[in-house]
Design a protein around this motif. Structure first.
Motif, PDB file in Angstrom:
ATOM      1  N   GLY A   1      -3.349   2.527   3.686  1.00 57.04           N
ATOM      2  CA  GLY A   1      -2.746   1.244   3.316  1.00 57.04           C
ATOM      3  C   GLY A   1      -3.545   0.488   2.269  1.00 57.04           C
TER       4      GLY A   1
ATOM      5  N   HIS B   1       4.477  -1.720   2.136  1.00 54.70           N
ATOM      6  CA  HIS B   1       3.470  -2.788   2.266  1.00 54.70           C
ATOM      7  C   HIS B   1       3.532  -3.709   1.041  1.00 54.70           C
ATOM      8  CE1 HIS B   1      -0.689  -4.005   3.754  1.00 54.70           C
ATOM      9  NE2 HIS B   1      -0.565  -4.663   2.619  1.00 54.70           N
TER      10      HIS B   1
ATOM     11  N   HIS C   1      -3.078  -3.780  -4.406  1.00 57.92           N
ATOM     12  CA  HIS C   1      -1.849  -4.282  -3.803  1.00 57.92           C
ATOM     13  C   HIS C   1      -0.688  -4.272  -4.799  1.00 57.92           C
ATOM     14  CE1 HIS C   1      -4.096  -5.341  -0.294  1.00 57.92           C
ATOM     15  NE2 HIS C   1      -3.041  -5.859   0.278  1.00 57.92           N
TER      16      HIS C   1
ATOM     17  N   ASP D   1      -4.712  -2.336   2.406  1.00 56.01           N
ATOM     18  CA  ASP D   1      -5.768  -3.167   2.980  1.00 56.01           C
ATOM     19  C   ASP D   1      -7.118  -2.456   3.101  1.00 56.01           C
ATOM     20  OD1 ASP D   1      -4.221  -5.384   3.096  1.00 56.01           O
ATOM     21  OD2 ASP D   1      -3.580  -5.090   5.173  1.00 56.01           O
TER      22      ASP D   1
ATOM     23  N   ALA E   1       5.124   4.618   2.472  1.00 56.07           N
ATOM     24  CA  ALA E   1       4.449   3.681   3.385  1.00 56.07           C
ATOM     25  C   ALA E   1       3.711   2.614   2.595  1.00 56.07           C
ATOM     26  CB  ALA E   1       3.480   4.448   4.277  1.00 56.07           C
ATOM     27  N   ASP E   2       3.061   3.026   1.518  1.00 51.07           N
ATOM     28  CA  ASP E   2       2.299   2.092   0.692  1.00 51.07           C
ATOM     29  C   ASP E   2       3.225   1.089   0.001  1.00 51.07           C
ATOM     30  OD1 ASP E   2      -0.612   1.908  -0.408  1.00 51.07           O
ATOM     31  OD2 ASP E   2       0.741   1.499  -2.096  1.00 51.07           O
TER      32      ASP E   2
ATOM     33  N   GLN F   1      -6.624  -0.403   8.804  1.00 48.18           N
ATOM     34  CA  GLN F   1      -6.822   0.941   8.236  1.00 48.18           C
ATOM     35  C   GLN F   1      -8.308   1.299   8.157  1.00 48.18           C
ATOM     36  OE1 GLN F   1      -4.752  -1.192   6.445  1.00 48.18           O
ATOM     37  NE2 GLN F   1      -2.752  -0.211   6.598  1.00 48.18           N
TER      38      GLN F   1
ATOM     39  N   ILE G   1       0.532   4.785   6.683  1.00 56.84           N
ATOM     40  CA  ILE G   1       0.443   3.503   7.388  1.00 56.84           C
ATOM     41  C   ILE G   1      -0.945   3.331   8.009  1.00 56.84           C
ATOM     42  CG2 ILE G   1       1.285   2.213   9.408  1.00 56.84           C
ATOM     43  CD1 ILE G   1       4.060   3.536   8.839  1.00 56.84           C
ATOM     44  N   ASN G   2      -1.427   4.391   8.648  1.00 60.20           N
ATOM     45  CA  ASN G   2      -2.663   4.261   9.421  1.00 60.20           C
ATOM     46  C   ASN G   2      -3.942   4.482   8.623  1.00 60.20           C
ATOM     47  OD1 ASN G   2      -1.594   3.755  12.114  1.00 60.20           O
ATOM     48  ND2 ASN G   2      -0.674   5.775  11.889  1.00 60.20           N
TER      49      ASN G   2
ATOM     50  N   ASN H   1       5.861  -1.780   9.086  1.00 61.43           N
ATOM     51  CA  ASN H   1       5.857  -0.383   8.621  1.00 61.43           C
ATOM     52  C   ASN H   1       6.166   0.601   9.745  1.00 61.43           C
ATOM     53  OD1 ASN H   1       5.225  -1.314   6.122  1.00 61.43           O
ATOM     54  ND2 ASN H   1       3.355  -0.149   5.879  1.00 61.43           N
TER      55      ASN H   1
ATOM     56  N   HIS I   1       2.179  -6.427   8.875  1.00 67.22           N
ATOM     57  CA  HIS I   1       2.437  -5.263   8.017  1.00 67.22           C
ATOM     58  C   HIS I   1       2.554  -4.002   8.853  1.00 67.22           C
ATOM     59  CE1 HIS I   1       2.466  -6.482   3.899  1.00 67.22           C
ATOM     60  NE2 HIS I   1       1.348  -7.175   4.005  1.00 67.22           N
ATOM     61  N   ASN I   2       1.620  -3.891   9.801  1.00 55.83           N
ATOM     62  CA  ASN I   2       1.601  -2.708  10.655  1.00 55.83           C
ATOM     63  C   ASN I   2       2.894  -2.587  11.455  1.00 55.83           C
ATOM     64  OD1 ASN I   2       0.619  -0.441  11.958  1.00 55.83           O
ATOM     65  ND2 ASN I   2      -0.437  -1.609  13.529  1.00 55.83           N
TER      66      ASN I   2
END
Lengths: 49, 145
Positions: free
Chosen positions: B50, B133, B85, B52, B129-130, B60, B46-47, B11, B7-8
């Motif tokens: 997310g 994912h 999610h 997760d 960004a979300d 994250q 992203i960082n 993205n 994912h990282n």
């Protein structure tokens, strides 16, 4: 000249910060790299003006 | 589902592509500035934002360092790969940090009042960004069916 810098300069810097962030597994490097680019852009804009 | 690392990478690649797009778009200086604020939002999304975050020890979650315990409550509220999610998952995380957002809005009210497009562009970047994912998860699920 100014237009060229404004358009093309941030891109390699952002790419570099993202790549370095991935290599060192650090979000801080990515974000600070980006912010450093923004700061540099501001300084360059001022200098060119 | 793709792993956190996949994912990282996905993205971050999209981030680089979207940032590169700025070179080819003929944007007005103000719009270009907003575009870069959007890219910053994506980077933050992203960082730090997310989906997760609903699980301990993820990429994250680790980025918060000691502050990761703040998100333990979120992980407790939202089971992994549940509502967090989904397309509206980002709004659950934004709601979770509402007190912090209120403090920021209160402290910088005047700046936000006159520069609202900038924080809005950051917010849009975070949402994009979300959704990237979520989209990757959904596409992977579809392919497996």
């Amino acid at each position: 000249m100014k237009k060229w810098i404004v358009i093309y300069f941030p891109y390699p810097c952002v790419v570099l910060s993202v790549v370095l962030g991935i290599i060192f597994n650090s979000a801080t490097i990515s974000i600070f790299g980006y912010l450093a680019t923004a700061l540099l852009m501001m300084i360059m804009n001022e200098a060119i003006d | 589902m793709p792993s956190g690392k996949q994912h990282n990478y996905l993205n971050q690649t999209m981030l680089i592509i979207l940032a590169g797009l700025a070179m080819f778009l003929d944007l007005a200086p103000e719009t270009r500035e907003l575009y870069w604020f959007g890219i910053l939002g994506m980077m933050i999304g992203i960082n730090y934002f997310g989906p997760d975050l609903d699980k301990n020890g993820t990429f994250q979650d680790q980025n918060y360092g000691m502050l990761h315990i703040f998100w333990d409550g979120y992980a407790w509220l939202f089971p992994h790969r549940g509502a967090s999610h989904d397309w509206f998952g980002i709004f659950t995380r934004l709601l979770y940090i509402v007190p912090l957002l209120v403090v920021i809005a209160w402290k910088h009210f005047h700046w936000i009042q006159y520069n609202w497009p900038k924080p809005t562009a950051i917010l849009v970047g975070i949402i994009i960004a979300d959704w990237l994912h979520v989209l990757a998860d959904k596409m992977f699920s579809l392919r497996r069916k």
